[in-house]
Structure formats: structure tokens, C-alpha cells
Design a protein around this motif. Structure first.
Motif, PDB file in Angstrom:
ATOM      1  N   PHE A  24       0.766  -1.325  -0.015  1.00  0.00           N
ATOM      2  CA  PHE A  24       0.019   0.050  -0.032  1.00  0.00           C
ATOM      3  C   PHE A  24       0.979   1.151  -0.120  1.00  0.00           C
ATOM      4  CE2 PHE A  24      -2.284  -3.374   2.352  1.00  0.00           C
ATOM      5  CZ  PHE A  24      -3.424  -3.415   1.515  1.00  0.00           C
ATOM      6  N   PRO A  25       1.453   1.637  -1.324  1.00  0.00           N
ATOM      7  CA  PRO A  25       2.374   2.590  -0.961  1.00  0.00           C
ATOM      8  C   PRO A  25       1.647   4.081  -0.725  1.00  0.00           C
ATOM      9  CG  PRO A  25       2.118   1.832  -3.294  1.00  0.00           C
ATOM     10  CD  PRO A  25       1.473   0.855  -2.345  1.00  0.00           C
ATOM     11  N   PRO A  26       2.381   4.816   0.098  1.00  0.00           N
ATOM     12  CA  PRO A  26       1.812   6.207   0.296  1.00  0.00           C
ATOM     13  C   PRO A  26       1.778   7.132  -0.669  1.00  0.00           C
ATOM     14  CG  PRO A  26       3.583   5.958   1.610  1.00  0.00           C
ATOM     15  CD  PRO A  26       3.518   4.592   0.769  1.00  0.00           C
ATOM     16  N   HIS A  27       0.876   8.138  -0.965  1.00  0.00           N
ATOM     17  CA  HIS A  27       0.920   9.273  -1.562  1.00  0.00           C
ATOM     18  C   HIS A  27       2.368  10.100  -1.485  1.00  0.00           C
ATOM     19  CE1 HIS A  27       0.035  13.051  -3.666  1.00  0.00           C
ATOM     20  NE2 HIS A  27      -1.107  12.424  -4.349  1.00  0.00           N
ATOM     21  N   PRO A  28       2.903  10.423  -2.646  1.00  0.00           N
ATOM     22  CA  PRO A  28       4.269  11.210  -2.375  1.00  0.00           C
ATOM     23  C   PRO A  28       4.133  12.496  -1.399  1.00  0.00           C
ATOM     24  CG  PRO A  28       3.893  10.572  -4.610  1.00  0.00           C
ATOM     25  CD  PRO A  28       2.758  10.310  -3.908  1.00  0.00           C
ATOM     26  N   ALA A  29       2.953  12.914  -1.177  1.00  0.00           N
ATOM     27  CA  ALA A  29       2.797  13.993  -0.473  1.00  0.00           C
ATOM     28  C   ALA A  29       2.985  13.716   1.149  1.00  0.00           C
ATOM     29  CB  ALA A  29       1.319  14.991  -0.554  1.00  0.00           C
ATOM     30  N   ALA A  30       2.675  12.728   1.211  1.00  0.00           N
ATOM     31  CA  ALA A  30       3.102  11.959   2.742  1.00  0.00           C
ATOM     32  C   ALA A  30       4.572  12.331   3.367  1.00  0.00           C
ATOM     33  CB  ALA A  30       2.436  10.436   2.933  1.00  0.00           C
ATOM     34  N   GLN A  31       5.460  12.533   2.433  1.00  0.00           N
ATOM     35  CA  GLN A  31       6.780  12.808   2.715  1.00  0.00           C
ATOM     36  C   GLN A  31       6.675  13.945   3.644  1.00  0.00           C
ATOM     37  OE1 GLN A  31       9.237  10.799   2.544  1.00  0.00           O
ATOM     38  NE2 GLN A  31      10.567  12.086   3.675  1.00  0.00           N
ATOM     39  N   ARG A  32       5.696  15.133   3.271  1.00  0.00           N
ATOM     40  CA  ARG A  32       5.845  16.080   4.174  1.00  0.00           C
ATOM     41  C   ARG A  32       5.674  15.892   5.476  1.00  0.00           C
ATOM     42  NH1 ARG A  32       0.931  17.900   1.038  1.00  0.00           N
ATOM     43  NH2 ARG A  32       0.407  19.225   2.698  1.00  0.00           N
ATOM     44  N   TYR A  33       5.046  14.817   5.993  1.00  0.00           N
ATOM     45  CA  TYR A  33       4.761  14.643   7.247  1.00  0.00           C
ATOM     46  C   TYR A  33       5.533  13.385   7.890  1.00  0.00           C
ATOM     47  CZ  TYR A  33       0.672  17.149   5.524  1.00  0.00           C
ATOM     48  OH  TYR A  33      -0.164  18.145   4.755  1.00  0.00           O
ATOM     49  N   ALA A  34       6.675  13.075   7.235  1.00  0.00           N
ATOM     50  CA  ALA A  34       7.403  11.980   7.372  1.00  0.00           C
ATOM     51  C   ALA A  34       7.735  11.912   9.111  1.00  0.00           C
ATOM     52  CB  ALA A  34       8.699  12.003   6.620  1.00  0.00           C
ATOM     53  N   ALA A  35       7.937  12.986   9.642  1.00  0.00           N
ATOM     54  CA  ALA A  35       8.287  13.244  10.804  1.00  0.00           C
ATOM     55  C   ALA A  35       7.261  12.757  11.806  1.00  0.00           C
ATOM     56  CB  ALA A  35       8.673  14.475  11.367  1.00  0.00           C
ATOM     57  N   ILE A  36       6.055  12.888  11.186  1.00  0.00           N
ATOM     58  CA  ILE A  36       4.883  12.233  12.224  1.00  0.00           C
ATOM     59  C   ILE A  36       4.898  10.750  12.290  1.00  0.00           C
ATOM     60  CG2 ILE A  36       2.486  12.099  12.532  1.00  0.00           C
ATOM     61  CD1 ILE A  36       2.205  15.075  11.538  1.00  0.00           C
ATOM     62  N   SER A  37       5.169  10.008  11.176  1.00  0.00           N
ATOM     63  CA  SER A  37       5.239   8.615  11.053  1.00  0.00           C
ATOM     64  C   SER A  37       6.570   8.385  11.917  1.00  0.00           C
ATOM     65  CB  SER A  37       5.484   8.261   9.530  1.00  0.00           C
ATOM     66  OG  SER A  37       5.596   6.987   9.450  1.00  0.00           O
ATOM     67  N   ALA A  38       7.574   8.931  11.775  1.00  0.00           N
ATOM     68  CA  ALA A  38       8.419   8.571  12.784  1.00  0.00           C
ATOM     69  C   ALA A  38       8.400   8.571  13.891  1.00  0.00           C
ATOM     70  CB  ALA A  38       9.915   9.182  12.247  1.00  0.00           C
ATOM     71  N   MET A  39       7.895   9.680  14.609  1.00  0.00           N
ATOM     72  CA  MET A  39       7.539   9.807  16.007  1.00  0.00           C
ATOM     73  C   MET A  39       6.502   8.768  16.526  1.00  0.00           C
ATOM     74  SD  MET A  39       5.837  13.310  17.727  1.00  0.00           S
ATOM     75  CE  MET A  39       4.230  13.051  16.762  1.00  0.00           C
ATOM     76  N   LEU A  40       5.669   8.398  15.666  1.00  0.00           N
ATOM     77  CA  LEU A  40       4.489   7.546  16.440  1.00  0.00           C
ATOM     78  C   LEU A  40       4.928   6.022  15.877  1.00  0.00           C
ATOM     79  CD1 LEU A  40       1.290   9.512  15.275  1.00  0.00           C
ATOM     80  CD2 LEU A  40       2.225   9.420  17.549  1.00  0.00           C
ATOM     81  N   GLY A  41       5.745   5.873  14.982  1.00  0.00           N
ATOM     82  CA  GLY A  41       6.290   4.473  14.731  1.00  0.00           C
ATOM     83  C   GLY A  41       4.911   3.914  13.894  1.00  0.00           C
ATOM     84  N   VAL A  42       4.327   4.710  13.104  1.00  0.00           N
ATOM     85  CA  VAL A  42       3.257   4.264  12.391  1.00  0.00           C
ATOM     86  C   VAL A  42       3.314   4.598  11.088  1.00  0.00           C
ATOM     87  CG1 VAL A  42       0.864   4.106  11.927  1.00  0.00           C
ATOM     88  CG2 VAL A  42       1.821   4.385  14.204  1.00  0.00           C
ATOM     89  N   PRO A  43       3.246   3.625   9.777  1.00  0.00           N
ATOM     90  CA  PRO A  43       3.288   4.010   8.662  1.00  0.00           C
ATOM     91  C   PRO A  43       2.354   4.873   7.809  1.00  0.00           C
ATOM     92  CG  PRO A  43       2.924   1.776   8.431  1.00  0.00           C
ATOM     93  CD  PRO A  43       2.957   2.253  10.098  1.00  0.00           C
ATOM     94  N   PHE A  44       2.573   5.703   6.931  1.00  0.00           N
ATOM     95  CA  PHE A  44       1.526   6.086   5.947  1.00  0.00           C
ATOM     96  C   PHE A  44       1.118   4.940   4.909  1.00  0.00           C
ATOM     97  CE2 PHE A  44       2.497  10.303   7.298  1.00  0.00           C
ATOM     98  CZ  PHE A  44       1.355  11.068   7.314  1.00  0.00           C
ATOM     99  N   LEU A  45      -0.178   4.678   4.863  1.00  0.00           N
ATOM    100  CA  LEU A  45      -0.472   3.498   3.904  1.00  0.00           C
ATOM    101  C   LEU A  45      -1.543   3.976   3.048  1.00  0.00           C
ATOM    102  CD1 LEU A  45      -0.495   0.535   6.355  1.00  0.00           C
ATOM    103  CD2 LEU A  45       1.237   1.102   4.688  1.00  0.00           C
ATOM    104  N   SER A  46      -1.688   3.683   1.707  1.00  0.00           N
ATOM    105  CA  SER A  46      -2.593   3.991   0.796  1.00  0.00           C
ATOM    106  C   SER A  46      -3.816   2.803   0.740  1.00  0.00           C
ATOM    107  CB  SER A  46      -2.277   4.113  -0.581  1.00  0.00           C
ATOM    108  OG  SER A  46      -1.614   2.773  -1.032  1.00  0.00           O
ATOM    109  N   GLY A  47      -4.796   2.855   0.086  1.00  0.00           N
ATOM    110  CA  GLY A  47      -5.698   1.933  -0.166  1.00  0.00           C
ATOM    111  C   GLY A  47      -6.995   2.132   0.647  1.00  0.00           C
TER     112      GLY A  47
END
Length: 473
Positions: A92-115
Motif C-alpha cells: 500500500f505505497p503512500p501518496h508522495p505528499a505523505a513525505q511532508r509529514y514523515a516526522a509524524i510517522s517516525a515519531m509515532l512509529g506508524v506508517p502512511f499507507l494507501s488503499g
């Protein structure tokens, strides 16, 4: 008339001051902010007669036991470099715009997923119609968590829906907050248990947290069979349907989602359930949908090593390039959030805040009003919703990003409560949210620069006094 011996009074005063010094040392070491530490230390040392009892209720900032449980589960199940997570991200590759919020994903340990498929649920009728329909269709299990459940017509509709599924052989799990549901009668839960529903209040096992007003579980989560999820701002009570003046009509927002992020929604519930019962739930994986939206479930709380809710908002604000529209019933932000919004204005971002025009908590309303006037002076546009009380917690960033959940812009959400929200990147869904908010803004009055000066002097004094209580509001 009998008089208390002077020696006894002196001994009691001495003991109170000793206890105050001990509590002040605890506050110095454990209070999260310097402002809060200063307030507690001076109050406990100089006026222990008035501050010791409030400190017992409000002072602690740690969950002994829960913190260790939370961190161990994070390490075991939420690492972004796990092979399972990497495989899930590839599927489930995330939308490229999710990279703007990569710090949130790293902080919470939860990935952005599509679908994901999303449905915007505006106000109580639409929300509970969708939730009750999903519960009625449950085949395996239902997870339900609310901060407030009332024993009123809506609360009894929820009770009946859960009891019907339990009698049909579906596993039903209900969590409610012990303080938020302080007036929920025991008979309500007893009837549920008699029908096979597993019910527990959220609280700490430590005796001291029986008296704690902090660390409330403010989340509102429903998951059905592991693949249908609901999250947002509504609790269970007739006022959330707009049936209780003077706050009606009640304005609120929820959302339904299907897709891989539902797994993190139910894992957040499972962690709370594990803390209360010592048991982990057998959870089913979400079903694959043909949706395109990218999403992440942000579950924050006082057990996190960082102040994740505050950092969550700051990163969202810092990433905005065009627009930040947000709605909150309570505006008592910390200095970092205020600074982030001010910098966004300097970047040319359209920053707007939608607030209620009617108070449900007078002290919070006064403090929020002062912060609103200060925000206007900083170039932020602030609006009061006129028809009734707005309780929604919604954020729209640029043309593609939305946040819908339980998080308020106050110290309780930012530091003390367990909160949850869905962060979604999808232009189509963001367009729906934009249309909803535009409709809301047509029903508002904008706060002007001169409004503060025209406010009666005594009201202004009360606003400044109320702000002093910001750390506990």
C-alpha cells in the motif's frame, strides 16, 4: 465550646508544610512544563492548605506500569523497519505528499499507507446511523470506546445494539472513561455484562489514580470485524444529537474508514484493553479495498516519551504551504503551537480557527477568548460559530490533507489525555471537508481587532485570570 489545643494545630500546620515540600519536590521533578512546575512548587510550599488536594487530583504526570507496557508494545509492534511493515508499505505505497509529514510517522512509529475508503460523517444523526448499521452487521467482534456514554435515549440505543450482537455470538468489547462517565449508573454496565458484553472503565491500576483527573482516555473509536473503523469527535449522549438546549444545535464531525490503517485503530484499542484486563484481543486484519486515500492513525497520550499530540500539530502546521483551517471547541494552546501558527501567517498561509460562540465550560471559554484575541493580533483569522455549540476537531491543510479525531487545542489534549485521529492525504476527501467547513464559516462571526478593547474591563480581567489555569484546563 471545646477548643483544639494550640499544639495540635501547630503540629497539623507543620505536617501540612512538610507534605507540601515533599509534593513540591515531586512536582519539580515530574511536571512536564517549567510554567507548571513553578506554579505547583510555589503553591505547594507557600499554600499547602489549598494546593495539596488539587495536586493529588491533577499533579501526577506519569503512568507507572502503563508507560512500560506502552513502550514494550511500541517496540514489538510499531517499528517502521520491521519486515512486515516494509511489506505492508510496499503493498500500500503512500501518496508522495505523505513525505511532508514523515516526522509524524517516525515519531509515532506508524506508517502512511494507501488503499483507504473514507466517508465524512457530519453531525450526530449521520454518525450514529453509520455506527449502528456497522454494529448490526458485525459477524466476529465489535470494539467500542468513548470518553462519555450517557444513560439516555442515545446511550440506551448503543446499549441495545451491543447487547443484540453479544446475544448473537459476536464478541463485544466496550471501554469507557471512568471520569467522563462518572454519572453512568452501574445498572447500565450490569445489563451489558449480563448479555455477554465485556465492559471496563479506563483507569490506572494504581490506587492513586482513583483520584486522578488527569490521564483521561478521550478517544472515540469503533471498529467492526477488523475492517470498518470510526473515529472523530462525538461521544454518546443526546446532546451530541443536538437535543439539549442551550448548546443545541450541536455541531460535530466523525468519519468512517476502511483499509489498512484500521489495523492501527484497533491496535490502539487493544493496548488500552490490555492495560485494563491483562488480555490481548484476537484481532482480524483489515480487508483490501479499492480506495486510493493515504492515511495514518495518530494515537497520542501521556505514556509517550515525547509530547506527541503537541508535536503532531506543530509538524502539520509547519508543513502547510497554502492553508490551515482548524476547528476546536477549546483554544488553550501552548507557546510552541502559537509560534508555529504565527510563522505560518508570515509564510503567507491562510490560517483560520473556528470556535464556538457559546460556552460549555465557562473558565475554558474565557481563556479561549483571550487566546483568540491574541491570535487575531498575530494575523490569524478567528471565527465564532453562531447557531450552536461546535465540538468538532477537524483540520484542513492545503488542498489534500485532513485530520479528524478527538484532539482539542488545549493542555489536556496536548499533554494529559489519550487522543486519536486519522490523518488523511486525499484530494477528493479534502474537497469534501473543505465544502463542509465553508458551510460552517458562512454561519460565523469573525473576531475583529477592536473586539478586545470593546470587551468590558471586568470580563477582560476574568479572561486573564482564566488563562492562569491553562495548564489544567
Amino acid at each position: 465550646m471545646q477548643y483544639v489545643p494550640l499544639e495540635l494545630v501547630s503540629a497539623a500546620v507543620l505536617l501540612l508544610h512538610i507534605a507540601g515540600v515533599v509534593a513540591a519536590a515531586h512536582a519539580l521533578m515530574h511536571t512536564r512544563t517549567s510554567q507548571g512546575a513553578v506554579a505547583w512548587v510555589f503553591g505547594l510550599v507557600l499554600l499547602p492548605y489549598f494546593t495539596l488536594l488539587p495536586y493529588l487530583f491533577l499533579g501526577s504526570k506519569h503512568f507507572t506500569g502503563y508507560v512500560e507496557l506502552h513502550h514494550s508494545r511500541m517496540a514489538r509492534r510499531r517499528r517502521l523497519d520491521d519486515p512486515e511493515q516494509i511489506a505492508l508499505t510496499a503493498q500500500f505505497p503512500p501518496h508522495p505528499a505523505a513525505q511532508r509529514y514523515a516526522a509524524i510517522s517516525a515519531m509515532l512509529g506508524v506508517p502512511f499507507l494507501s488503499g483507504h475508503q473514507m466517508a465524512l460523517l457530519i453531525n450526530g444523526e449521520a454518525t450514529f446511523k453509520a455506527i449502528f448499521a456497522a454494529i448490526a452487521a458485525a459477524e466476529h467482534y465489535v470494539l467500542v470506546q468513548f470518553f462519555i456514554i450517557k444513560d439516555d435515549p442515545l446511550g440506551r440505543r448503543l446499549q441495545a445494539a451491543l447487547m443484540e450482537r453479544a446475544r448473537a455470538g459476536v464478541k463485544v468489547y466496550l471501554l469507557y472513561d471512568g471520569v467522563g462517565c462518572h454519572d453512568l449508573p452501574g445498572s447500565y454496565c450490569n445489563d451489558l455484562r449480563a448479555s455477554g458484553v465485556q465492559v471496563h472503565p479506563f483507569a490506572s491500576r494504581r490506587w492513586r489514580n482513583r483520584f486522578q483527573l488527569n490521564f483521561r482516555n478521550h478517544r472515540k473509536v469503533v471498529v467492526v470485524d477488523g475492517w470498518r473503523g470510526f473515529v472523530g469527535g462525538l461521544n454518546v449522549g443526546e446532546e451530541y444529537l443536538g437535543n439539549k438546549p442551550p448548546l443545541s444545535p450541536w455541531r460535530d464531525t466523525h468519519m468512517a474508514l476502511q483499509g489498512p490503517a484500521v489495523s492501527d485503530l484497533q491496535l490502539a484499542f487493544d493496548e488500552n484493553w490490555h492495560w485494563i484486563t491483562g488480555q490481548q484481543l484476537p484481532l482480524l486484519p483489515p480487508r483490501v479495498t479499492d480506495g486510493q486515500a493515504t492515511s495514518l492513525i495518530a494515537a497520542t497520550g501521556p505514556a509517550d516519551a515525547q509530547e506527541t499530540c503537541s508535536l503532531f500539530f506543530i509538524q502539520l502546521i509547519n508543513a502547510a504551504q497554502k492553508r490551515i483551517w482548524l476547528t476546536t471547541p477549546y483554544l488553550v494552546p501552548d507557546s510552541a503551537l502559537i509560534a508555529a501558527m504565527q510563522l505560518a501567517v508570515f509564510r503567507g498561509v491562510d490560517v483560520r480557527i473556528l470556535l464556538p460562540s457559546r460556552p460549555d465550560h465557562r473558565t475554558v471559554f474565557l481563556a479561549s477568548t483571550l487566546y483568540a484575541h491574541e491570535a487575531v493580533r498575530a494575523g490569524i483569522r478567528v471565527f465564532r460559530y453562531k447557531p450552536g455549540f461546535t465540538h468538532q476537531k477537524v483540520m484542513l491543510i492545503d488542498d489534500d490533507t485532513t485530520v479528524i479525531g478527538s484532539m482539542n487545542l488545549d493542555n489536556r489534549s496536548l499533554r494529559l489525555n489519550f487522543e486519536i485521529a486519522a490523518l488523511t492525504i486525499d484530494t477528493a476527501f479534502a474537497t469534501e471537508v473543505e465544502a463542509m467547513l465553508r458551510d460552517d464559516f458562512t454561519l460565523t462571526k469573525e473576531i475583529e481587532l477592536q473586539d478586545y478593547i470593546h470587551t468590558p474591563y471586568l470580563t477582560r480581567v476574568l479572561m486573564h485570570v482564566a488563562r492562569l489555569f491553562g495548564p489544567v484546563l
